[in-house]
Design an enzyme around this catalytic site. Sequence first.
Site, PDB file in Angstrom:
ATOM      1  N   LYS A  49      -8.037 -17.119  33.030  1.00 24.04           N
ATOM      2  CA  LYS A  49      -9.399 -17.159  32.413  1.00 24.04           C
ATOM      3  C   LYS A  49      -9.270 -15.988  31.158  1.00 24.04           C
ATOM      4  O   LYS A  49     -10.014 -15.898  30.376  1.00 24.04           O
ATOM      5  CB  LYS A  49     -10.770 -16.556  33.302  1.00 24.04           C
ATOM      6  CG  LYS A  49     -10.549 -15.096  33.851  1.00 24.04           C
ATOM      7  CD  LYS A  49     -11.803 -15.098  34.886  1.00 24.04           C
ATOM      8  CE  LYS A  49     -11.991 -13.649  35.176  1.00 24.04           C
ATOM      9  NZ  LYS A  49     -11.877 -12.614  34.233  1.00 24.04           N
ATOM     10  N   ASP A  50      -8.105 -15.082  31.343  1.00 25.07           N
ATOM     11  CA  ASP A  50      -8.063 -14.164  30.271  1.00 25.07           C
ATOM     12  C   ASP A  50      -7.412 -14.512  29.109  1.00 25.07           C
ATOM     13  O   ASP A  50      -6.840 -13.963  28.200  1.00 25.07           O
ATOM     14  CB  ASP A  50      -7.573 -12.873  31.051  1.00 25.07           C
ATOM     15  CG  ASP A  50      -8.078 -12.215  31.677  1.00 25.07           C
ATOM     16  OD1 ASP A  50      -9.444 -12.127  31.561  1.00 25.07           O
ATOM     17  OD2 ASP A  50      -7.527 -11.432  32.700  1.00 25.07           O
TER      18      ASP A  50
ATOM     19  N   ARG B 274     -20.716 -14.168  28.965  1.00 27.09           N
ATOM     20  CA  ARG B 274     -21.311 -15.443  29.687  1.00 27.09           C
ATOM     21  C   ARG B 274     -22.118 -15.081  30.776  1.00 27.09           C
ATOM     22  O   ARG B 274     -23.426 -15.966  30.809  1.00 27.09           O
ATOM     23  CB  ARG B 274     -20.027 -16.070  29.828  1.00 27.09           C
ATOM     24  CG  ARG B 274     -20.135 -17.269  30.889  1.00 27.09           C
ATOM     25  CD  ARG B 274     -18.848 -17.809  31.454  1.00 27.09           C
ATOM     26  NE  ARG B 274     -18.251 -16.778  32.168  1.00 27.09           N
ATOM     27  CZ  ARG B 274     -18.568 -16.899  33.416  1.00 27.09           C
ATOM     28  NH1 ARG B 274     -19.256 -17.425  34.078  1.00 27.09           N
ATOM     29  NH2 ARG B 274     -17.789 -15.725  34.287  1.00 27.09           N
ATOM     30  N   ARG B 275     -21.710 -14.369  31.517  1.00 25.77           N
ATOM     31  CA  ARG B 275     -22.451 -13.893  32.915  1.00 25.77           C
ATOM     32  C   ARG B 275     -23.841 -13.387  32.372  1.00 25.77           C
ATOM     33  O   ARG B 275     -25.061 -13.787  33.038  1.00 25.77           O
ATOM     34  CB  ARG B 275     -21.773 -12.967  33.714  1.00 25.77           C
ATOM     35  CG  ARG B 275     -20.723 -13.816  34.265  1.00 25.77           C
ATOM     36  CD  ARG B 275     -19.627 -12.570  35.217  1.00 25.77           C
ATOM     37  NE  ARG B 275     -18.684 -13.123  35.935  1.00 25.77           N
ATOM     38  CZ  ARG B 275     -17.545 -12.817  36.174  1.00 25.77           C
ATOM     39  NH1 ARG B 275     -17.465 -11.271  36.005  1.00 25.77           N
ATOM     40  NH2 ARG B 275     -16.587 -13.323  36.865  1.00 25.77           N
TER      41      ARG B 275
ATOM     42  N   ARG C  56     -17.527  -2.089  33.126  1.00 24.46           N
ATOM     43  CA  ARG C  56     -16.054  -1.966  32.913  1.00 24.46           C
ATOM     44  C   ARG C  56     -15.555  -1.391  34.152  1.00 24.46           C
ATOM     45  O   ARG C  56     -16.036  -0.730  34.777  1.00 24.46           O
ATOM     46  CB  ARG C  56     -15.736  -1.308  31.600  1.00 24.46           C
ATOM     47  CG  ARG C  56     -16.233  -2.009  30.239  1.00 24.46           C
ATOM     48  CD  ARG C  56     -15.590  -3.156  30.291  1.00 24.46           C
ATOM     49  NE  ARG C  56     -14.068  -3.208  30.439  1.00 24.46           N
ATOM     50  CZ  ARG C  56     -13.275  -2.974  29.474  1.00 24.46           C
ATOM     51  NH1 ARG C  56     -13.479  -2.396  28.167  1.00 24.46           N
ATOM     52  NH2 ARG C  56     -12.109  -2.773  29.708  1.00 24.46           N
TER      53      ARG C  56
ATOM     54  N   CYS D   8     -12.044 -15.844  25.148  1.00 21.86           N
ATOM     55  CA  CYS D   8     -12.563 -15.810  26.477  1.00 21.86           C
ATOM     56  C   CYS D   8     -13.731 -14.991  27.061  1.00 21.86           C
ATOM     57  O   CYS D   8     -14.056 -14.805  28.076  1.00 21.86           O
ATOM     58  CB  CYS D   8     -11.183 -15.193  27.471  1.00 21.86           C
ATOM     59  SG  CYS D   8     -11.040 -13.520  26.673  1.00 21.86           S
TER      60      CYS D   8
END
Length: 306
Positions: free
Chosen positions: A81-82, A126-127, A144, A237
């Site tokens: 995903k990265d 996105r989340r 983070r 991403c």
Amino acid sequence: MLIIGSRGSQLALWQAHWIQARLETLGEESRIEIIKTTGDKITDVGLSQIGAQVGSKGLFTKEIEESLLAGEIDLAVHSLKDMPTVLPDGLTLAAIPEREDPRDALVGRALEDLTQGARVGTGSLRRAAQLRARRPDLQIEDIRGNVDTRLRKLDEGRYDAIVLAAAGLRRLGWESRITEIFNPSVMCPAVGQGALAVETRDDGGEAFRIAKRLEHAASRIAVTAERAVLAALGGGCQAPIGSHAYIDGETLIVVGAVVSPDGAQVVRRRIHKSIADPVSVGRSLAEQLLSAGGKEILDAVYGPQA
């Protein structure tokens, strides 16, 4: 002996050691080289902000790929995903091993148990967008740090819940911390989430040939379709884009979502086609998303796309 390049986080090293163990079963010796990436160096700024400042492509892969191209390492292990959808010239995804659970998970409290104004931590646009679409009353705050750091911040009471990838929690032995796993119809996962990527030089050399033996065909088909969705939408991403693909017999099912950052606009589509050409299936879904309103959302986020 093969040299494996990896980020130094707890999860990244777990992934690198997992690949190292798979290589050992093939009779191949290896050692792990830790490489610090841009995304690791900037820890006090949200990921979407970093993307705006230095570019979102390769935040967690660029330095590792440079070492790969320079011949300093033989293969790299990434969270898929990265990875940008376009790789640097000279590199290839030699293998996609069998995928873990691609879904997102809540830790702390379940979504329906969160009180109005509850603080939910996530570092993903996105989340955050999908949470706002579902629960606009929540206070979505940036978070983070590595998985263990985020869990510590939750335990210290800075958040009422945090969203993490189910795969990472399971890999690190923290599955018991999961309060709720989101159905992809509620929170569409990140492209490639739960999958590992083994990257090598595209020279057909020894490292490529060895890594190729770690391939899982069904996982490759699914993530290829998802990455085709992302590529066709032109998102990075950290874009407010989700896609989830899976195989049912000879049918490839791909779902996708484009969500405005405030959660007010949500475009979701689903497509069923043959597994024969996953790139075509992904592109077809992207076209549906764009024509259904996704283009307007992405233009508002990134500016009009060519």
